[in-house]
Design a protein around this motif. Structure first.
Motif, PDB file in Angstrom:
ATOM      1  N   THR B 255      87.106 -51.636  22.992  1.00 29.21           N
ATOM      2  CA  THR B 255      87.014 -53.093  22.886  1.00 29.21           C
ATOM      3  C   THR B 255      85.555 -53.518  22.780  1.00 29.21           C
ATOM      4  O   THR B 255      85.196 -54.362  21.955  1.00 29.21           O
ATOM      5  CB  THR B 255      87.624 -53.768  24.129  1.00 29.21           C
ATOM      6  N   GLN B 256      84.737 -52.926  23.598  1.00 25.62           N
ATOM      7  CA  GLN B 256      83.329 -53.301  23.572  1.00 25.62           C
ATOM      8  C   GLN B 256      82.702 -53.027  22.208  1.00 25.62           C
ATOM      9  O   GLN B 256      81.999 -53.870  21.666  1.00 25.62           O
ATOM     10  CB  GLN B 256      82.566 -52.542  24.660  1.00 25.62           C
ATOM     11  N   LEU B 259      84.262 -55.455  19.607  1.00 23.40           N
ATOM     12  CA  LEU B 259      83.739 -56.817  19.666  1.00 23.40           C
ATOM     13  C   LEU B 259      82.343 -56.864  19.041  1.00 23.40           C
ATOM     14  O   LEU B 259      81.977 -57.831  18.381  1.00 23.40           O
ATOM     15  CB  LEU B 259      83.689 -57.318  21.111  1.00 23.40           C
ATOM     16  N   GLU B 260      81.611 -55.802  19.268  1.00 21.30           N
ATOM     17  CA  GLU B 260      80.279 -55.748  18.685  1.00 21.30           C
ATOM     18  C   GLU B 260      80.370 -55.738  17.149  1.00 21.30           C
ATOM     19  O   GLU B 260      79.622 -56.443  16.467  1.00 21.30           O
ATOM     20  CB  GLU B 260      79.568 -54.493  19.188  1.00 21.30           C
ATOM     21  N   ARG B 263      81.313 -59.172  15.981  1.00 27.20           N
ATOM     22  CA  ARG B 263      80.208 -60.106  16.082  1.00 27.20           C
ATOM     23  C   ARG B 263      79.191 -59.868  14.971  1.00 27.20           C
ATOM     24  O   ARG B 263      78.695 -60.798  14.347  1.00 27.20           O
ATOM     25  CB  ARG B 263      79.515 -60.001  17.436  1.00 27.20           C
ATOM     26  N   PRO B 267      81.695 -62.314  12.050  1.00 25.76           N
ATOM     27  CA  PRO B 267      81.622 -63.337  13.099  1.00 25.76           C
ATOM     28  C   PRO B 267      82.658 -64.452  12.929  1.00 25.76           C
ATOM     29  O   PRO B 267      83.140 -65.009  13.909  1.00 25.76           O
ATOM     30  CB  PRO B 267      80.193 -63.855  12.984  1.00 25.76           C
ATOM     31  N   ILE B 270      86.115 -63.905  14.795  1.00 23.68           N
ATOM     32  CA  ILE B 270      86.294 -63.787  16.238  1.00 23.68           C
ATOM     33  C   ILE B 270      87.246 -64.842  16.787  1.00 23.68           C
ATOM     34  O   ILE B 270      87.962 -64.620  17.748  1.00 23.68           O
ATOM     35  CB  ILE B 270      84.932 -63.854  16.986  1.00 23.68           C
ATOM     36  N   PHE B 288      83.653 -65.546  24.630  1.00 24.95           N
ATOM     37  CA  PHE B 288      84.055 -66.600  23.684  1.00 24.95           C
ATOM     38  C   PHE B 288      84.757 -65.929  22.528  1.00 24.95           C
ATOM     39  O   PHE B 288      84.071 -65.302  21.712  1.00 24.95           O
ATOM     40  CB  PHE B 288      82.839 -67.355  23.143  1.00 24.95           C
TER      41      PHE B 288
END
Lengths: 344, 344
Positions: B255-256, B259-260, B263, B267, B270, B288
């Motif tokens: 997940t980390q 998400l990176e 982003r 973007p 998201i 967020f």
DNA sequence: ATGAAAGCGCTAACAC
DNA sequence: GTGTTAGCGCTTTCAT
């Protein structure tokens, strides 16, 4: 197949030699003690064949050394401490030491209980993040010639080894970074605490504000406030009241609460306000916006801590090893501390 | 003031009684052994006055019990494990046990080294997150009547106690939640691994897709890929290629990274994509948007683990205590899994 | 070149 | 009621 444990005696009996011989061989002193090649080999082979494992308890009882190092932190589930734990663990196992981690929750009583517990167990050395009131207990360890290294914070009044970072310098520089990015009303949210590291952080902030002729806005959250909702309320009011355009959070924990407050109550501000946190966390870099953080040099701290402990362990009590190390933290600049910038 | 350690013998000598008497008194057997009130008091007072601490090593050597429990996890710095460690630590200390935490990095060799290390130290019990290939070693512990409890994953082929959660059910339900929120192209990013928990998670996802006649999109990231950039690249391509409107990350770690990637590369997505992660983390709730997460019941797991271990420790080898527990995870619904909703 | 034996600090069966 | 003593498994000095 209940293979009961084998003792050195079993080996001696099976091989018709004495325990002494076995002990010498097993401890690699065969040459030195001039045990014959033949016997040496016989013992080694047999030990291997039965998968002999020495009883470390007996060994420790005899030698007085347990090969265990205690690492006592405030809360092992805290990102900073758990990452550090991992580093320390690796170094220690490498050197033949085991590490016991424990959390004192920053409470004196628990710290004391733990220290006593481990003294009974003849632990060889202590790496401690001290709770506020255990100065006396630390002093006792030191005067009893037990290796101790403090970190994260320390007691200036007593002569101990420690590894800390220059908190005030780190915060000062980070605050200046906010100023450089033209934030004017910079708030500082911290906890009310007289711990050296927290005082230093606040000092760094205040110095930076004064150096730039900016007004200081400090919010001290009560240290023992366990009710998160209350803390959130405090932060919420504080942000509203002061007209801040940037906030410096003095701990990771406060940052998390602060971000929650902003998300819930001032969502529009998340991309406007300058935000810096003390102590990094993997997730801050993937946040929207990515959060600028003061990052402590984990590896360096871990290594410094362990080399200090290991040196103290080596040098007997005759020539005490002295090491009081102050490391520098670095600022990891991410979007949250830059205004007018594409902030994904 | 080098107060050297006092032994039971010192006390006996000082008080002109035998070591037996002292031992009995100190072990609370004064009544049982009918030691006189007077002597009892004398011993107790004196022990207190010199701050006597029994040598636990000697005690353990004698009794064969070390009062130490080892908790071996994959990585103690991982959020899930470190939080759990904290819970286990509390329960254990409460019951008079100490806990040694260690990380096996999911490597068999390290697991084995650690187990051997601790066997030499007569550790009383083991709580283990097993690396893939140590089935044999676990079986040995069990056959040697040493209390072991596995968790997070287990070996179906051997008879051990374990505490796990129903991974497939949890993922199935969470996937259904995405379907219910009208996501159609749901991807599942996991690691290529035959660990029971990972297989179960993937199964849960596949079952949910099949039940809803939806296409399955699974990305298996190579397990031993240490190069994060490569993993990011994989995920980036995967997202682009499949036209997904939702992603289920099978581990926190993924997940980390995911998400990176989002982003950095997508973007705009998201706030459009449905996102669910396995394993919660404090920071997901302030993200967020806040990330919906499958949350394992930490407290419950910790308690179940410890009650099992403690019961095994109590019941001698005669009547082995059996406990194979499957707990349920819960879905914490946050904005990331709801479309068309104000997503702060 | 190898062995006997003391002793680390403690517990507990046994003796008195 | 209290003391004597063996022994947990190991290291190490001293003897042979």
């Amino acid at each position: 197949m209940k293979n009961k444990r084998h003792s050195i005696k079993d080996i001696a009996a099976a091989l018709n030699v004495s325990v002494t011989t076995v002990s010498f061989v097993l401890n690699g002193k065969a040459r030195e003690k001039r045990i014959s090649e033949e016997v040496t080999k016989k013992v080694l082979d047999y030990a291997k064949s039965i998968n002999y494992k020495p009883n470390q308890l007996a060994q420790s009882l005899r030698t007085g050394r347990s090969k265990i190092i205690v690492v006592m932190v405030e809360d092992i589930s805290n990102y900073f401490f758990s990452k550090l734990a991992r580093i320390i663990e690796d170094i220690a196992y490498d050197k033949g030491y085991k590490v016991l981690f424990c959390s004192n929750e920053n409470k004196d009583e628990r710290s004391r209980d733990l220290i006593n517990l481990f003294r009974e167990r003849q632990v060889d050395a202590y790496v401690i993040v001290p709770s506020p009131g255990i100065q006396q207990d630390i002093a006792e360890l030191v005067s009893d010639d037990i290796p101790v290294v403090l970190f994260d914070r320390y007691f200036p009044e007593i002569e101990t080894n420690y590894v800390i970072i220059d908190n005030s310098e780190a915060v000062h520089k980070a605050s200046q970074h906010l100023v450089d990015n033209s934030y004017k009303n910079i708030g500082f949210i911290t906890i009310s605490s007289s711990q050296t590291q927290m005082e230093a952080r606040q000092r760094g902030y205040r110095e930076a504000m004064q150096a730039n002729n900016l007004k200081e806005f400090v919010l001290e959250v009560p240290f023992y406030e366990k009710n998160i909702e209350k803390v959130k309320e405090l932060i919420k009011e504080y942000i509203a009241a002061q007209g801040l355009d940037a906030i410096f959070f003095a701990t990771n924990y406060l940052t998390q609460i602060g971000l929650e407050v902003i998300r819930e109550s001032y969502p529009e501000k998340i991309n406007e306000m300058g935000i810096i946190t003390f102590d990094d966390n993997d997730l801050f870099k993937i946040y929207f916006p990515p959060i600028t953080a003061v990052s402590q040099p984990l590896e360096e701290i871990g290594e410094e801590l362990m080399t200090t402990v290991l040196k103290m362990l080596k040098n007997a009590s005759d020539k005490p090893y002295k090491n009081q190390k102050i490391l520098s933290a670095s600022l990891i600049e991410r979007n949250s501390s830059f205004p007018n910038k594409s902030r994904a």
